[in-house]
Every structure is written in C-alpha cells, then in structure tokens.
Design a protein around this motif. Structure first.
Motif, PDB file in Angstrom:
ATOM      1  N   GLN A  79      52.692  35.500 -15.968  1.00  0.00           N
ATOM      2  CA  GLN A  79      52.209  36.848 -15.667  1.00  0.00           C
ATOM      3  C   GLN A  79      50.693  36.926 -15.750  1.00  0.00           C
ATOM      4  O   GLN A  79      50.041  37.545 -14.904  1.00  0.00           O
ATOM      5  N   ILE A  80      50.121  36.313 -16.780  1.00  0.00           N
ATOM      6  CA  ILE A  80      48.672  36.301 -16.947  1.00  0.00           C
ATOM      7  C   ILE A  80      48.003  35.635 -15.754  1.00  0.00           C
ATOM      8  O   ILE A  80      47.034  36.163 -15.173  1.00  0.00           O
ATOM      9  N   GLU A  81      48.496  34.464 -15.367  1.00  0.00           N
ATOM     10  CA  GLU A  81      47.877  33.723 -14.272  1.00  0.00           C
ATOM     11  C   GLU A  81      47.963  34.487 -12.958  1.00  0.00           C
ATOM     12  O   GLU A  81      46.998  34.513 -12.176  1.00  0.00           O
ATOM     13  N   LYS A  82      49.100  35.110 -12.692  1.00  0.00           N
ATOM     14  CA  LYS A  82      49.234  35.890 -11.460  1.00  0.00           C
ATOM     15  C   LYS A  82      48.297  37.090 -11.462  1.00  0.00           C
ATOM     16  O   LYS A  82      47.669  37.403 -10.450  1.00  0.00           O
ATOM     17  N   ALA A  83      48.192  37.758 -12.605  1.00  0.00           N
ATOM     18  CA  ALA A  83      47.323  38.930 -12.702  1.00  0.00           C
ATOM     19  C   ALA A  83      45.855  38.544 -12.516  1.00  0.00           C
ATOM     20  O   ALA A  83      45.078  39.274 -11.875  1.00  0.00           O
ATOM     21  N   GLU A  84      45.460  37.402 -13.080  1.00  0.00           N
ATOM     22  CA  GLU A  84      44.079  36.939 -12.898  1.00  0.00           C
ATOM     23  C   GLU A  84      43.801  36.638 -11.435  1.00  0.00           C
ATOM     24  O   GLU A  84      42.718  36.957 -10.911  1.00  0.00           O
ATOM     25  N   ALA A  85      44.779  36.027 -10.751  1.00  0.00           N
ATOM     26  CA  ALA A  85      44.600  35.702  -9.340  1.00  0.00           C
ATOM     27  C   ALA A  85      44.482  36.972  -8.497  1.00  0.00           C
ATOM     28  O   ALA A  85      43.637  37.059  -7.598  1.00  0.00           O
ATOM     29  N   VAL A  86      45.313  37.958  -8.782  1.00  0.00           N
ATOM     30  CA  VAL A  86      45.250  39.227  -8.065  1.00  0.00           C
ATOM     31  C   VAL A  86      43.901  39.902  -8.293  1.00  0.00           C
ATOM     32  O   VAL A  86      43.260  40.394  -7.350  1.00  0.00           O
ATOM     33  N   THR A  87      43.462  39.912  -9.540  1.00  0.00           N
ATOM     34  CA  THR A  87      42.181  40.520  -9.872  1.00  0.00           C
ATOM     35  C   THR A  87      41.048  39.828  -9.128  1.00  0.00           C
ATOM     36  O   THR A  87      40.131  40.486  -8.605  1.00  0.00           O
ATOM     37  N   GLY A  88      41.106  38.513  -9.048  1.00  0.00           N
ATOM     38  CA  GLY A  88      40.078  37.763  -8.333  1.00  0.00           C
ATOM     39  C   GLY A  88      40.015  38.138  -6.860  1.00  0.00           C
ATOM     40  O   GLY A  88      38.919  38.278  -6.292  1.00  0.00           O
ATOM     41  N   ARG A  89      41.166  38.321  -6.234  1.00  0.00           N
ATOM     42  CA  ARG A  89      41.186  38.699  -4.815  1.00  0.00           C
ATOM     43  C   ARG A  89      40.571  40.083  -4.601  1.00  0.00           C
ATOM     44  O   ARG A  89      39.824  40.303  -3.638  1.00  0.00           O
ATOM     45  N   TYR A  90      40.867  40.998  -5.491  1.00  0.00           N
ATOM     46  CA  TYR A  90      40.309  42.343  -5.361  1.00  0.00           C
ATOM     47  C   TYR A  90      38.808  42.348  -5.625  1.00  0.00           C
ATOM     48  O   TYR A  90      38.063  43.111  -5.000  1.00  0.00           O
ATOM     49  N   ARG A  91      38.350  41.506  -6.539  1.00  0.00           N
ATOM     50  CA  ARG A  91      36.909  41.406  -6.776  1.00  0.00           C
ATOM     51  C   ARG A  91      36.190  40.934  -5.517  1.00  0.00           C
ATOM     52  O   ARG A  91      35.118  41.433  -5.164  1.00  0.00           O
ATOM     53  N   GLU A  92      36.766  39.941  -4.849  1.00  0.00           N
ATOM     54  CA  GLU A  92      36.143  39.427  -3.639  1.00  0.00           C
ATOM     55  C   GLU A  92      36.085  40.489  -2.545  1.00  0.00           C
ATOM     56  O   GLU A  92      35.109  40.606  -1.806  1.00  0.00           O
TER      57      GLU A  92
END
Length: 392
Positions: A212-225
């Motif tokens: 869950q942590i890894e998926k959430a970090e990946a999602v957050t990264g996409r939104y930051r970009e």
C-alpha cells in the motif's frame, strides 16, 4: 528548575530560541478520530489556560525569539477568545497559523479572524468521500469541511489541506489529491499516521502494508509531475517503514515549543508520557526559564544522554537517537535507541508490527477505538492506558 548542566547531560550548549510555538488551546474537540495525537487521558485536563495566561505566554515567547505560532487543539475554534489571541500574536509580530477541523469556522468568525490578522489556515480532512471521512472522525463533518474550504479561499488565506493517511484510506490517495485540487489547496500534507496515543491503540488496524505504501508513493509521484505547478504535495512515510529514525522535532528542545491546554510546556506534544521527567507550567515559570533552565527540556538535548548503539554511532548527528517517546513506548526505556533504527537491539518490535500489517485479516480483527471522553476515562483507569500519553 534544574540547571541545564545536569548529571544526565553535561556537554550541551545553549540552544537557540524556540522558533515555532504550538499553542494547544484546548483538548476539547467535536471529532473523535481514531488516530488523534491528544493524550489518552485528555479528559483529565479541565483547567485550560485563560486568555491572560496565553497572552503572557505569547509575549514571553516572542521576546525570546519565537516567530511563528500555531493555534491548535483539540479544536481551537471552541475557544471564544481565539480572535483576541490571534490579534495579540499578530501585534507582536508572529506569523499566525490556525490548525482546524473546520468545525466552528463560520463566515462570521472567519471575517473576525481575518481582521485579527490570521495569516494561514490548515484544514483537516479524514478522506475524500463523505462516507469514510465521517466514519473515521465518527462525526458528520464532510459537507461542513467543504464549506469551510470555500470560506478559507474567500478570505484569500493560503490553505494547507491535511489528511492523515493509514490503512483505511491510503488506497484512495489519488482521490484525496483530486479533492485538494478541487478545493484549491496550495499544499496537501499526506501525513502517514505516526503511532502515538490513540493511533498507538489502533495500530493493528491503521498500519498499512508495504504494498500500500509503495503504491501510494507512486501515485503521489505521478500527481506531482502533473500538477507540481499548482500544488505542493508532501508524503510522509510512516516511521515503521524506515531504517533510520527521524530527528525528533528537529532536535529535542531545539526549535519547537508546545504549550498544552493547561499551560504545561513540552519539547513535543507527546513528551508528557516519559517517566522521571517534570515539565514546567507557564503559570508558574517564564518561557525563558522553561526553555533554558528546566530539566524536562534539557534532559535529551545534545548527545550526552545517549547510550549504545547511539553513543558511538557515526550517524548520531543525523537523527540524535530518534524519538524518545517512541523509544519509551516500544521498549519501556526512554534512553534507548529509537527501535525504528535497524541498529537498535529492539528493531524486532517494529519488524513484528510491520509483518503483521501485511495480513489484512489481522488488521480487520481489531475494531477501532475512537477518541471519546468515556474511552479516555476507561483507558486511563486500566492497564490499556499504560505507556500512552497520560497527563502527569
């Protein structure tokens, strides 16, 4: 008051001023969040510092060098003198922050706070949906929070939207970010739960899995970009998934000064749980004496208190041994290395909690305990209240 050159720490230099003052005006709150960091025994605190007591504290802290003040709780809007305190802080030259659930922030009070000089508002949500937001706070507040967000924007305040992240909402981080964008937040704090107080009681239900942590970090990264020019998104990983602890409060008694509703001064909002420490009250002591002379603030300043493995660790300046409260909660010894560190002999305690979090069945087996005065009394009186932020 004891002299800073105590037997527990003889090699500390005089710290700078408390730049950030957190004024916890009250523990009263209309919400009942299962991850609240207020003390388990919050119902025992019934003598709140009065208006003049807070004004005295604001003046002394500002004279000492404080530059920023956060008005929090509980719910600070429950204090009828909030506008007066904000006005006093503004007149003294503070940058003023309001940390609120939104309950009580009407258009009328917002206007009064604006006139008083309030600079900034942090609004909390529990989730992006009405159903989960209201479940996690055990209140019906989602619609109200949306209205308050509009009030904040109408007053041209910079808005930070804060959402505590945990097992029950981390899979919807994308929806939470979309909500923040829709509301016009300049900053979104996705603050993964740190397991103190009520969150510690509910850890088995709230600690997310590694996946869950890894998926959430990946999602957050996409939104930051995609939206980095519109919103700043802060994602704080829970301590248990790190291999080194954070420098607690940027160093114990180094930058942050917390004043609790009854006037007790703390280096962090959870420090009152620690055994063998007495923390002064601003009713009896000046902020200067609190900050520079008290044994409570000097005990864990610097590195003289450390024992192995921290004492000889080449990384000791990076984290200063981590969090004293977390060390105490997980080992029973406030002088121990923070068990988050994989050099700690107690790291297995964290590893066991993390291993358990990978099993959804184990998490579902523990119903949430919501922050509530009745639960507070029950837990404070029983063994379940041990090691969890009881006021001294």
């Amino acid at each position: 008051m004891n002299n800073p050159a105590s037997s527990t720490n003889t090699a500390i230099s005089k710290p700078g001023p408390p730049l950030w003052l957190l004024a916890e005006l009250t523990y009263r709150c209309p919400l009942h969040c299962a991850f609240c960091y207020n003390p388990i025994g919050f119902d025992q605190v019934d003598q709140e510092l009065d208006t003049q007591g807070w004004i005295k504290t604001l003046r002394e802290a500002r004279e000492l060098g404080s530059v920023q003040v956060g008005f929090s709780g509980g719910e600070p809007m429950l204090r009828p003198d909030l506008e007066e305190l904000v006005a006093e802080a503004r007149s003294l030259g503070y940058y003023t922050n309001l940390l609120t659930s939104g309950v009580g922030l009407t258009a009328e009070r917002a206007k009064a706070l604006k006139e008083a000089g309030l600079d900034h508002v942090q609004l909390s949500f529990q989730d992006s949906t009405k159903e989960l937001n209201d479940f996690l706070s055990n209140t019906k507040t989602f619609d109200l929070k949306n209205k308050v967000a509009a009030i904040i924007k109408d007053n041209n305040w910079p808005m930070v939207l804060n959402c505590v992240i945990h097992r029950m909402n981390i899979d919807y981080v994308d929806k939470i970010i979309e909500l923040a964008l829709d509301l016009g937040a300049e900053t979104l704090e996705l603050a993964n739960t740190q397991f103190y107080s009520w969150a510690k009681l509910n850890r088995d239900s709230l600690l997310p899995s590694r996946e869950q942590i890894e998926k959430a970090e990946a999602v957050t990264g996409r939104y930051r970009e995609k939206y980095g020019d519109k919103i700043s998104i802060i994602f704080v990983v829970p301590d248990y998934y790190e291999h080194r602890p954070k420098k607690c409060m940027n160093g114990w008694g180094n930058v942050f000064l917390t004043i609790t509703p009854d006037g007790t001064a703390l280096p962090c909002h959870t420090a009152r749980m620690l055994p063998g420490l007495e923390f002064p009250n601003v009713k009896e002591h000046s902020v200067s004496d609190v900050w520079y002379e008290s044994e409570g603030f000097n005990r864990y300043r610097g590195k003289g208190w450390m024992k192995e493995p921290c004492r000889s660790c080449p990384e000791q300046d990076d984290d200063l041994g981590g969090c004293r409260c977390q060390a105490y909660m997980l080992t029973g010894d406030p002088n121990a290395a923070d068990p988050v560190c994989d050099k700690s002999e107690h790291r297995s305690v964290v590893d066991e909690a993390v291993a358990k979090a990978q099993d959804n069945i184990a998490a579902e087996a523990h119903p949430l305990v919501f922050r509530d005065p009745k639960e507070s009394k029950r837990l404070s009186a029983g063994k379940d209240g041990a090691n969890v932020l009881l006021p001294s």
